[in-house]
Design an enzyme around this catalytic site. Sequence first.
Site, PDB file in Angstrom:
ATOM      1  N   LYS A 176      13.045  23.723  17.314  1.00 37.04           N
ATOM      2  CA  LYS A 176      12.278  23.374  16.115  1.00 37.04           C
ATOM      3  C   LYS A 176      12.547  21.926  15.736  1.00 37.04           C
ATOM      4  O   LYS A 176      13.692  21.467  15.805  1.00 37.04           O
ATOM      5  CB  LYS A 176      12.696  24.247  14.924  1.00 37.04           C
TER       6      LYS A 176
ATOM      7  N   ARG B 170       0.817  -1.222   0.000  1.00 37.47           N
ATOM      8  CA  ARG B 170       0.000   0.000   0.000  1.00 37.47           C
ATOM      9  C   ARG B 170       0.844   1.262   0.000  1.00 37.47           C
ATOM     10  O   ARG B 170       0.385   2.330  -0.363  1.00 37.47           O
ATOM     11  CB  ARG B 170      -0.903   0.035   1.231  1.00 37.47           C
TER      12      ARG B 170
ATOM     13  N   ASP C  88      15.375  38.790   4.581  1.00 40.51           N
ATOM     14  CA  ASP C  88      16.569  37.957   4.723  1.00 40.51           C
ATOM     15  C   ASP C  88      17.782  38.589   4.045  1.00 40.51           C
ATOM     16  O   ASP C  88      18.894  38.537   4.566  1.00 40.51           O
ATOM     17  CB  ASP C  88      16.321  36.560   4.161  1.00 40.51           C
TER      18      ASP C  88
ATOM     19  N   TYR D 201       7.426  22.876  10.399  1.00 38.11           N
ATOM     20  CA  TYR D 201       8.153  23.216  11.620  1.00 38.11           C
ATOM     21  C   TYR D 201       7.236  22.922  12.810  1.00 38.11           C
ATOM     22  O   TYR D 201       6.186  23.561  12.943  1.00 38.11           O
ATOM     23  CB  TYR D 201       8.461  24.711  11.686  1.00 38.11           C
TER      24      TYR D 201
ATOM     25  N   HIS E 146      17.219  31.771  10.512  1.00 41.36           N
ATOM     26  CA  HIS E 146      16.290  32.288  11.506  1.00 41.36           C
ATOM     27  C   HIS E 146      16.453  31.577  12.842  1.00 41.36           C
ATOM     28  O   HIS E 146      16.736  30.390  12.891  1.00 41.36           O
ATOM     29  CB  HIS E 146      14.841  32.106  11.026  1.00 41.36           C
TER      30      HIS E 146
ATOM     31  N   GLN F 287       3.263  24.965  18.546  1.00 42.13           N
ATOM     32  CA  GLN F 287       2.765  25.541  17.294  1.00 42.13           C
ATOM     33  C   GLN F 287       3.341  24.719  16.157  1.00 42.13           C
ATOM     34  O   GLN F 287       4.456  24.193  16.265  1.00 42.13           O
ATOM     35  CB  GLN F 287       3.225  26.997  17.196  1.00 42.13           C
TER      36      GLN F 287
END
Length: 193
Positions: free
Chosen positions: A72, A23, A169, A132, A62, A47
């Site tokens: 993260k 599958r 950036d 993230y 970042h 989050q």
Amino acid sequence: MRIEELNIPGAYLITPAQIPDERGTFYEAMRSDALEGATGVPFGPRQINYSVSKRHTLRGIHSVRIPPGQAKYVTCVRGSLRDIVVDLRIGSPTFGEHRVNVLDADSGRSVYVPEGVGHGFLALSDDACICYVVSTTYVPGTQIDINPLDPDLDLPWDCPQRPLISDKDAKAPTVAEAVRAGMLPRFDKAGTP
């Protein structure tokens, strides 16, 4: 899953054990108990963010000021990307060093980025989607942005053309400028022993 520490203290590459059958494939993308066992640091998601990028899009470097700090857990869920973590913690034995990993949807590999370490990526495919899972919610004014093309960092983006990069950036300070401005965290305050 295999969890291996990178050359940057507190940063890890996570490779899931995939279970294929007729599958398709199943794997555990993240287990907080296994991650905490490897890192010694609790990781509670607060989050989840996604970004979708065209090929040759460069995002980062970042991080988030401490406090509030932000760890993260980064996964490419569609396409592929060249992922780079950079140690931005003043006093760290690897300050200014980086690690490159290719993350792609097929492998399911992820990178755990501890507080105080910067993160960025170059999209290697069209419609690349990165997820993230982060330890804190967004707090305006706490972001740390470092120019991903900082000549002193000399990060190996290996982009065959001029990358697509945001004005934010492109105009971000270099690491040296961020140090002079007092923007970067100390290693002892960054959640890593």
